[in-house]
Write an enzyme that holds these catalytic residues in place. Structure first.
Site, PDB file in Angstrom:
ATOM      1  N   SER A  15       6.534 -15.075  -1.916  1.00  0.00           N
ATOM      2  CA  SER A  15       5.719 -13.902  -2.236  1.00  0.00           C
ATOM      3  C   SER A  15       4.712 -13.733  -1.108  1.00  0.00           C
ATOM      4  CB  SER A  15       5.022 -14.072  -3.593  1.00  0.00           C
ATOM      5  OG  SER A  15       4.319 -15.295  -3.637  1.00  0.00           O
ATOM      6  N   GLU A  25       0.907 -12.015   0.251  1.00  0.00           N
ATOM      7  CA  GLU A  25      -0.401 -11.461  -0.136  1.00  0.00           C
ATOM      8  C   GLU A  25      -0.937 -10.558   0.975  1.00  0.00           C
ATOM      9  OE1 GLU A  25      -3.140 -14.035  -2.230  1.00  0.00           O
ATOM     10  OE2 GLU A  25      -4.731 -13.388  -0.867  1.00  0.00           O
ATOM     11  N   THR A  60      -5.198  -8.084  -2.695  1.00  0.00           N
ATOM     12  CA  THR A  60      -6.469  -8.687  -3.104  1.00  0.00           C
ATOM     13  C   THR A  60      -7.479  -7.621  -3.548  1.00  0.00           C
ATOM     14  OG1 THR A  60      -7.300  -8.679  -0.843  1.00  0.00           O
ATOM     15  CG2 THR A  60      -6.188 -10.692  -1.592  1.00  0.00           C
ATOM     16  N   ALA A  82     -14.571  -8.808  -2.659  1.00  0.00           N
ATOM     17  CA  ALA A  82     -15.672  -9.494  -3.333  1.00  0.00           C
ATOM     18  C   ALA A  82     -16.533  -8.472  -4.064  1.00  0.00           C
ATOM     19  CB  ALA A  82     -16.491 -10.259  -2.307  1.00  0.00           C
ATOM     20  N   HIS A 116      -4.703  -8.172  -7.700  1.00  0.00           N
ATOM     21  CA  HIS A 116      -5.770  -9.155  -7.942  1.00  0.00           C
ATOM     22  C   HIS A 116      -6.918  -8.437  -8.662  1.00  0.00           C
ATOM     23  CE1 HIS A 116      -4.651 -12.334  -4.723  1.00  0.00           C
ATOM     24  NE2 HIS A 116      -3.609 -11.584  -4.970  1.00  0.00           N
ATOM     25  N   ASP A 150     -16.080 -14.628  -6.543  1.00  0.00           N
ATOM     26  CA  ASP A 150     -17.211 -15.339  -5.932  1.00  0.00           C
ATOM     27  C   ASP A 150     -18.542 -14.785  -6.442  1.00  0.00           C
ATOM     28  OD1 ASP A 150     -15.923 -17.239  -4.315  1.00  0.00           O
ATOM     29  OD2 ASP A 150     -15.411 -15.685  -2.861  1.00  0.00           O
ATOM     30  N   TYR A 203      -6.697 -25.139  -7.052  1.00  0.00           N
ATOM     31  CA  TYR A 203      -7.408 -25.674  -5.889  1.00  0.00           C
ATOM     32  C   TYR A 203      -7.031 -27.134  -5.603  1.00  0.00           C
ATOM     33  CZ  TYR A 203     -10.060 -21.400  -6.281  1.00  0.00           C
ATOM     34  OH  TYR A 203     -10.392 -20.070  -6.313  1.00  0.00           O
ATOM     35  N   ASP A 246     -12.238 -29.297 -12.741  1.00  0.00           N
ATOM     36  CA  ASP A 246     -11.426 -28.275 -12.091  1.00  0.00           C
ATOM     37  C   ASP A 246     -10.133 -28.038 -12.878  1.00  0.00           C
ATOM     38  OD1 ASP A 246     -11.498 -26.871  -9.280  1.00  0.00           O
ATOM     39  OD2 ASP A 246      -9.416 -27.387  -9.705  1.00  0.00           O
ATOM     40  N   PHE A 300     -13.283 -19.413   8.018  1.00  0.00           N
ATOM     41  CA  PHE A 300     -13.037 -18.749   6.746  1.00  0.00           C
ATOM     42  C   PHE A 300     -12.615 -19.757   5.679  1.00  0.00           C
ATOM     43  CE2 PHE A 300      -9.823 -16.592   4.046  1.00  0.00           C
ATOM     44  CZ  PHE A 300     -10.693 -15.740   3.374  1.00  0.00           C
ATOM     45  N   HIS A 358       3.873 -18.950  -1.460  1.00  0.00           N
ATOM     46  CA  HIS A 358       3.094 -17.700  -1.403  1.00  0.00           C
ATOM     47  C   HIS A 358       2.437 -17.651  -0.021  1.00  0.00           C
ATOM     48  CE1 HIS A 358       0.689 -14.386  -3.070  1.00  0.00           C
ATOM     49  NE2 HIS A 358      -0.364 -14.917  -2.497  1.00  0.00           N
TER      50      HIS A 358
HETATM   51  P1  FAD Z   1     -11.906 -20.422 -11.635  1.00  0.00           P
HETATM   52  O1  FAD Z   1     -10.501 -20.866 -11.577  1.00  0.00           O
HETATM   53  O2  FAD Z   1     -12.381 -19.807 -12.858  1.00  0.00           O
HETATM   54  O3  FAD Z   1     -12.854 -21.624 -11.305  1.00  0.00           O
HETATM   55  C1  FAD Z   1     -12.600 -22.451 -10.190  1.00  0.00           C
HETATM   56  C2  FAD Z   1     -13.319 -23.758 -10.395  1.00  0.00           C
HETATM   57  O4  FAD Z   1     -14.728 -23.589 -10.274  1.00  0.00           O
HETATM   58  C3  FAD Z   1     -13.075 -24.298 -11.757  1.00  0.00           C
HETATM   59  O5  FAD Z   1     -12.130 -25.307 -11.670  1.00  0.00           O
HETATM   60  C4  FAD Z   1     -14.396 -24.746 -12.306  1.00  0.00           C
HETATM   61  O6  FAD Z   1     -14.429 -26.152 -12.390  1.00  0.00           O
HETATM   62  C5  FAD Z   1     -15.399 -24.242 -11.318  1.00  0.00           C
HETATM   63  N1  FAD Z   1     -16.290 -23.275 -11.923  1.00  0.00           N
HETATM   64  C6  FAD Z   1     -16.005 -22.004 -12.254  1.00  0.00           C
HETATM   65  N2  FAD Z   1     -17.088 -21.385 -12.747  1.00  0.00           N
HETATM   66  C7  FAD Z   1     -18.050 -22.304 -12.726  1.00  0.00           C
HETATM   67  C8  FAD Z   1     -19.407 -22.285 -13.095  1.00  0.00           C
HETATM   68  N3  FAD Z   1     -19.961 -21.163 -13.589  1.00  0.00           N
HETATM   69  N4  FAD Z   1     -20.121 -23.427 -12.930  1.00  0.00           N
HETATM   70  C9  FAD Z   1     -19.551 -24.553 -12.430  1.00  0.00           C
HETATM   71  N5  FAD Z   1     -18.279 -24.610 -12.035  1.00  0.00           N
HETATM   72  C10 FAD Z   1     -17.548 -23.524 -12.189  1.00  0.00           C
HETATM   73  N6  FAD Z   1     -11.571 -13.636  -4.632  1.00  0.00           N
HETATM   74  C11 FAD Z   1     -11.763 -12.286  -4.656  1.00  0.00           C
HETATM   75  O7  FAD Z   1     -12.935 -11.838  -4.678  1.00  0.00           O
HETATM   76  N7  FAD Z   1     -10.725 -11.411  -4.642  1.00  0.00           N
HETATM   77  C12 FAD Z   1      -9.428 -11.816  -4.641  1.00  0.00           C
HETATM   78  O8  FAD Z   1      -8.513 -10.993  -4.610  1.00  0.00           O
HETATM   79  C13 FAD Z   1      -9.169 -13.235  -4.635  1.00  0.00           C
HETATM   80  N8  FAD Z   1      -7.907 -13.721  -4.653  1.00  0.00           N
HETATM   81  C14 FAD Z   1      -7.699 -15.082  -4.696  1.00  0.00           C
HETATM   82  C15 FAD Z   1      -6.386 -15.555  -4.777  1.00  0.00           C
HETATM   83  C16 FAD Z   1      -6.134 -16.921  -4.825  1.00  0.00           C
HETATM   84  C17 FAD Z   1      -4.699 -17.401  -4.926  1.00  0.00           C
HETATM   85  C18 FAD Z   1      -7.210 -17.852  -4.756  1.00  0.00           C
HETATM   86  C19 FAD Z   1      -6.930 -19.326  -4.740  1.00  0.00           C
HETATM   87  C20 FAD Z   1      -8.512 -17.382  -4.670  1.00  0.00           C
HETATM   88  C21 FAD Z   1      -8.784 -16.002  -4.651  1.00  0.00           C
HETATM   89  N9  FAD Z   1     -10.092 -15.496  -4.612  1.00  0.00           N
HETATM   90  C22 FAD Z   1     -10.296 -14.130  -4.615  1.00  0.00           C
HETATM   91  C23 FAD Z   1     -11.231 -16.406  -4.502  1.00  0.00           C
HETATM   92  C24 FAD Z   1     -11.866 -16.703  -5.882  1.00  0.00           C
HETATM   93  O9  FAD Z   1     -12.366 -15.514  -6.442  1.00  0.00           O
HETATM   94  C25 FAD Z   1     -13.003 -17.700  -5.660  1.00  0.00           C
HETATM   95  O10 FAD Z   1     -12.515 -18.932  -5.221  1.00  0.00           O
HETATM   96  C26 FAD Z   1     -13.967 -17.839  -6.834  1.00  0.00           C
HETATM   97  O11 FAD Z   1     -15.105 -18.573  -6.406  1.00  0.00           O
HETATM   98  C27 FAD Z   1     -13.395 -18.561  -8.027  1.00  0.00           C
HETATM   99  O12 FAD Z   1     -12.584 -17.760  -8.783  1.00  0.00           O
HETATM  100  P2  FAD Z   1     -11.395 -18.458  -9.599  1.00  0.00           P
HETATM  101  O13 FAD Z   1     -10.787 -17.502 -10.529  1.00  0.00           O
HETATM  102  O14 FAD Z   1     -10.507 -19.132  -8.642  1.00  0.00           O
HETATM  103  O15 FAD Z   1     -12.251 -19.502 -10.400  1.00  0.00           O
END
Ligand code: FAD
Length: 306
Positions: free
Chosen positions: A23, A25, A56, A59, A85, A117, A157, A170, A228, A278
């Site tokens: 796939s 991105e 994607t 942010a 996304h 983020d 992760y 995590d 990055f 991916h």
């Molecule tokens: P989650 O899976 O919900 O959390 C990740 C980890 O952080 C968890 O394991 C948890 O332990 C910890 N955590 C979460 N929340 C908290 C909290 N409040 N306090 C303490 N620990 C916490 N970002 C974008 O903006 N746009 C995109 O399109 C995008 N696409 C992505 C695609 C992929 C495949 C990946 C891997 C990342 C992408 N991201 C994107 C980045 C992502 O948004 C960031 O990494 C963000 O910080 C975490 O979102 P998540 O859904 O991965 O977090």
């Protein structure tokens, strides 16, 4: 060591590894020139028949409309299956629900659901929108409740998310996302395959059976890419940095090295039974096309007639 992306045994046909599933991105283009470039990339990569292509979401929801129009154009002009996304950041539950409904209405059946983020940027504390989805698992559940026929993928992760207290925390989050209805996880980029396999062992030990698809990023510009990815918690091994040493002003050689490194990584993963990849394309086709070719994937037009 668990050595498979999927819980099933690696598929083999007549002693050969089955064609891996891939796939791609993309990110939504900002200018007309970037848009033209993206579409050239899509046209070049489409004959490789990816399982889906994802777009994607900037942010803080900054690309909401551009993500939507890119997805809508993919649906209209290609046979590709798009995955949009979506993050929880900066929007109420109602606003996010509207976005999901709009996607469903135009025919999108796959969303990559993320927390996103913090508004202040990576490294600042995260606080959810008061009326919004509170976590990625909450968003997954919200999407599945509204439209059970939307497939939901999530993040994973291998080096744990920078905000995670430890691996257990995590993987608890990943488990919550799976329990809420996610059926695939795509990993953050990694360069050391052992990290991926160790992570997979932890995930399987926790009883999580969904595919954990490795996210592969060919580094077109090593210095930029390193900055990055390290901000996102990915480590860059010294052996990898050494391969790009002295090439700052030599884009042509850098490109060959980047393709060789990423091809080596995916071939090693494939040798251990990983059958799904991916690619973070950065909207560029050349390296990803070459790496896919080395994985045994042929463009549709280049395949021999059956
Ligand atoms: P989650 O899976 O919900 O959390 C990740 C980890 O952080 C968890 O394991 C948890 O332990 C910890 N955590 C979460 N929340 C908290 C909290 N409040 N306090 C303490 N620990 C916490 N970002 C974008 O903006 N746009 C995109 O399109 C995008 N696409 C992505 C695609 C992929 C495949 C990946 C891997 C990342 C992408 N991201 C994107 C980045 C992502 O948004 C960031 O990494 C963000 O910080 C975490 O979102 P998540 O859904 O991965 O977090």
């Amino acid at each position: 060591m668990t050595d498979l992306t999927t819980p099933a045994t690696a598929d083999r046909q007549d002693g050969h590894l089955k064609r891996p599933a891939i796939s791609f991105e993309f990110f939504p283009p900002k200018t007309e020139e970037m848009e033209r470039n993206l579409w050239e990339t899509i046209k070049r990569l489409a004959p490789l028949e990816p399982k889906f292509v994802s777009v994607t979401y900037g942010a803080g929801g900054s690309t909401r409309e551009r993500t939507h129009s890119t997805i809508a154009r993919i649906l209209k002009e290609t046979a590709l299956l798009p995955a949009a996304h979506l993050t929880c950041v900066g929007a109420s539950r109602g606003e996010i629900d509207e976005i999901v409904d709009r996607y469903h209405e135009v025919g999108v059946r796959h969303i990559v659901a993320l927390r996103g983020d913090p508004v202040g940027g990576i490294g600042t504390p995260y606080s959810s929108h008061p009326d919004g989805y509170q976590s990625s698992a909450d968003l997954v559940a919200g999407i599945k409740e509204r439209h059970g026929d939307i497939e939901v993928s999530v993040s994973a992760y291998p080096e744990k998310h920078p905000e995670s207290r430890d691996f257990d925390a995590d993987i608890d989050t990943l488990k919550a996302k799976v329990d809420a209805g996610a059926t695939r996880a795509i990993t953050q980029v990694f360069f050391d395959n052992d990290l991926y396999f160790r992570y997979l062992d932890r995930v399987r030990a926790r009883g999580i059976g969904i595919p954990i698809v490795p996210g592969i990023m060919p580094m077109h510009n090593f210095k930029q890419a390193r900055n990055f990815v390290t901000r996102n918690g990915t480590s860059v091994p010294d052996w990898l940095a050494a391969k790009f040493e002295g090439l700052d002003d030599d884009a042509e050689t850098r490109k060959l090295v980047a393709a060789t490194v990423a091809a080596g990584q995916v071939q090693k993963l494939a040798k251990h039974g990983v059958d799904t990849f991916h690619f973070y394309t950065m909207n560029r086709a050349d390296l990803v096309f070459a790496i896919s070719h080395l994985l045994g994937i042929r463009a549709k037009s280049a395949q021999k007639a059956a």
